[in-house]
Design an enzyme around this catalytic site. Structure first.
Site, PDB file in Angstrom:
ATOM      1  CG  HIS A 165     -27.159  11.193  17.193  1.00  0.00           C
ATOM      2  ND1 HIS A 165     -27.722  12.615  17.138  1.00  0.00           N
ATOM      3  CD2 HIS A 165     -27.517  10.612  17.831  1.00  0.00           C
ATOM      4  CE1 HIS A 165     -28.068  12.696  18.098  1.00  0.00           C
ATOM      5  NE2 HIS A 165     -27.862  11.523  18.855  1.00  0.00           N
ATOM      6  CG  ASP A 224     -37.220  15.681  21.027  1.00  0.00           C
ATOM      7  OD1 ASP A 224     -36.918  14.345  21.913  1.00  0.00           O
ATOM      8  OD2 ASP A 224     -36.031  15.836  21.070  1.00  0.00           O
ATOM      9  NE  ARG A 249     -37.118  10.982  27.294  1.00  0.00           N
ATOM     10  CZ  ARG A 249     -36.651  11.343  26.225  1.00  0.00           C
ATOM     11  NH1 ARG A 249     -36.131  11.844  25.329  1.00  0.00           N
ATOM     12  NH2 ARG A 249     -35.576   9.998  26.516  1.00  0.00           N
ATOM     13  CB  SER A 252     -35.812  11.711  21.858  1.00  0.00           C
ATOM     14  OG  SER A 252     -35.007  12.973  22.217  1.00  0.00           O
ATOM     15  CE  LYS A 298     -33.603  15.609  19.252  1.00  0.00           C
ATOM     16  NZ  LYS A 298     -33.113  15.364  21.007  1.00  0.00           N
TER      17      LYS A 298
HETATM   18  N1  URA Z   1     -30.896  12.592  22.989  1.00  0.00           N
HETATM   19  C1  URA Z   1     -31.775  12.670  22.378  1.00  0.00           C
HETATM   20  O1  URA Z   1     -31.903  13.994  21.803  1.00  0.00           O
HETATM   21  N2  URA Z   1     -32.521  12.818  23.408  1.00  0.00           N
HETATM   22  C2  URA Z   1     -33.129  11.953  24.400  1.00  0.00           C
HETATM   23  O2  URA Z   1     -33.716  11.056  24.381  1.00  0.00           O
HETATM   24  C3  URA Z   1     -31.407  10.886  24.656  1.00  0.00           C
HETATM   25  C4  URA Z   1     -30.670  11.855  23.956  1.00  0.00           C
END
Ligand code: URA
Length: 425
Positions: A82, A161, A168, A183, A187
């Site tokens: 990621h 999320d 957000r 966050s 995932k």
């Molecule tokens: N990417 C995400 O998935 N969440 C965040 O809060 C910031 C970047």
């Protein structure tokens, strides 16, 4: 439980209990806690932080809000990567098939771009016919056919999320390390990968502008992954200048294909190979095949072609090209001392490569081709970069974004971050 009590506890700098966190995430997902209450809590967290225990509870509560995928039926280990997002960061495209060609499966749920950073799904969607939305059974089919799948996360994965991230985004509460870490990791843990390499970008084109903040984010995410049973490491990597020479969806696909064909820009190749080695080592299949060899002998390209075809795409299809282009020249003779990632990202976004609202379409052909990179010796008048857009009216605002974004000076005066700054375990 009373939502006001939860908000006031954090507003006054207190610690949220596990019960507070479990309740507020569940109640928000169900709609019992209102958006204005959650945005107030998110702001209190942004201002007062959360400790490691609170962040772990917050992450677990978001995972429990939806499904958790399971790849235990596969006969090879799984590994994923990621990136926290950057300009010209197309690394997933060559990396996923490369790791598949070297012996691990790569199940990757990806996102779309918002703001000046591009999204992997937008890039892949520039390939004619390619489909981002797959059912879980289709994902399994693509993995079995090609070793790697890159697709959109379904609505069932960490729905808390999804809702909170959208909130957000419009309440000035994105830039909180606890909220970003939970966050991303909710995932990735819910996605079910066995091993995870995090590419935490540092510099003007990244969320994290300095190394200290990036290190804190990386350490927080590595701890969350490890505690959840996912073997996790993080690399801190440079995003003070763009990665590679292509910025923009179809332009980045074309550059990724060059890498898979054994060529491509040095920095993209170096980071792709480094991340692939990290993923294979974490997955326990290192030493079987070296990723640098798999780029040279065509096996990574074969995996790419299978992966694209299995998702309806035509690997030989013509990529979209923008209708208009404009080439800027190097202003004086010397060495490129600065090519700012944020300026280039913002210019590409204004050319149409990115979107302002999540419903907006992107222009697949729009973006920037860089003809020079920091450290290159240049002569006045040689090509600096080419801007691509569907309408000439977009060039002016892109040029404004680039003002002050590049400089020519004396050799040795460039201040660049090393491509790989640190490794966090
Ligand atoms: N990417 C995400 O998935 N969440 C965040 O809060 C910031 C970047």
């Amino acid at each position: 439980m009373d939502v006001i009590e939860v908000i006031v506890t954090k507003r006054d700098g207190g610690e949220l209990s596990t019960q507070h966190i479990d309740w507020v995430i569940d109640a928000y997902t169900r709609g019992e806690v209102a958006d204005e209450q959650m945005s107030s809590l998110a702001m209190a967290i942004l201002l007062n932080g959360m400790n490691r225990r609170e962040i772990a509870d917050w992450t677990q509560a978001m995972i429990r809000s939806g499904e958790r995928m399971d790849w235990s039926m596969l006969d090879r280990p799984t590994a994923d990567k990621h990136s926290t997002g950057g300009v010209g960061d197309k690394i997933t495209l060559p990396l996923a098939p490369l790791v598949a060609a070297c012996g691990a499966y790569v199940p990757q749920l990806s996102g779309r771009g918002l703001g000046h950073t591009g999204g992997t799904l937008d890039k892949l969607e520039s390939i004619p016919g390619w489909r981002a939305s797959l059912s879980n059974d289709e994902m399994l089919g693509v993995i079995r056919a090609s070793g790697a799948v890159v697709c959109a996360a379904g609505t069932g994965l960490a729905p808390a999320d999804k809702k909170l991230y959208a909130l957000r985004d419009v309440t000035g509460t994105v830039e909180s390390i606890p909220l970003i870490a939970s966050s991303i990791m909710s995932k990735k843990i819910a996605e079910g990968t066995g091993a995870l390499v995090l590419d935490v970008k540092v510099g003007s084109g990244a969320f994290m502008k300095n190394v200290d903040n990036a290190r804190e984010l990386a350490e927080t995410m590595v701890a969350l992954g490890t505690d959840a049973g996912v073997r996790t490491v993080a690399l801190l990597t440079a995003m003070d200048r763009p990665l590679g020479r292509a910025v923009g969806n179809a332009l980045e696909v074309a550059e990724s294909v060059e890498v898979l064909a054994g060529g491509g820009p040095e920095d993209v190749v170096e980071l792709t190979v480094r991340l692939a080695r990290e993923m294979l080592e974490l997955a326990g299949v290192s030493g079987v095949r070296d990723p640098a060899d798999a780029l040279k002998d065509g096996s990574a390209m074969d995996a790419w072609r299978r992966m694209i075809s299995a998702q309806g795409g035509d690997p030989d299809g013509l990529l979209p090209v923008a209708a208009e282009s404009m080439t800027l020249e190097v202003p004086s003779t010397g060495v490129i001392t600065k090519l700012d990632a944020y300026a280039v990202g913002l210019a590409a976004w204004r050319l149409g490569a990115g979107r302002a609202r999540k419903e907006d379409p992107v222009s697949f052909g729009a973006g920037i081709t860089l003809h020079v990179k920091p450290g290159d010796v240049v002569r006045e008048g040689q090509p600096l970069m080419t801007l691509h857009a569907d309408e000439t009216s977009r060039f002016d605002r892109a040029l404004q974004a680039l003002e002050g974004g590049y400089a020519v000076g004396e050799a040795g005066s460039e201040e660049l971050l090393p491509l790989v700054i640190d490794r966090i375990t």
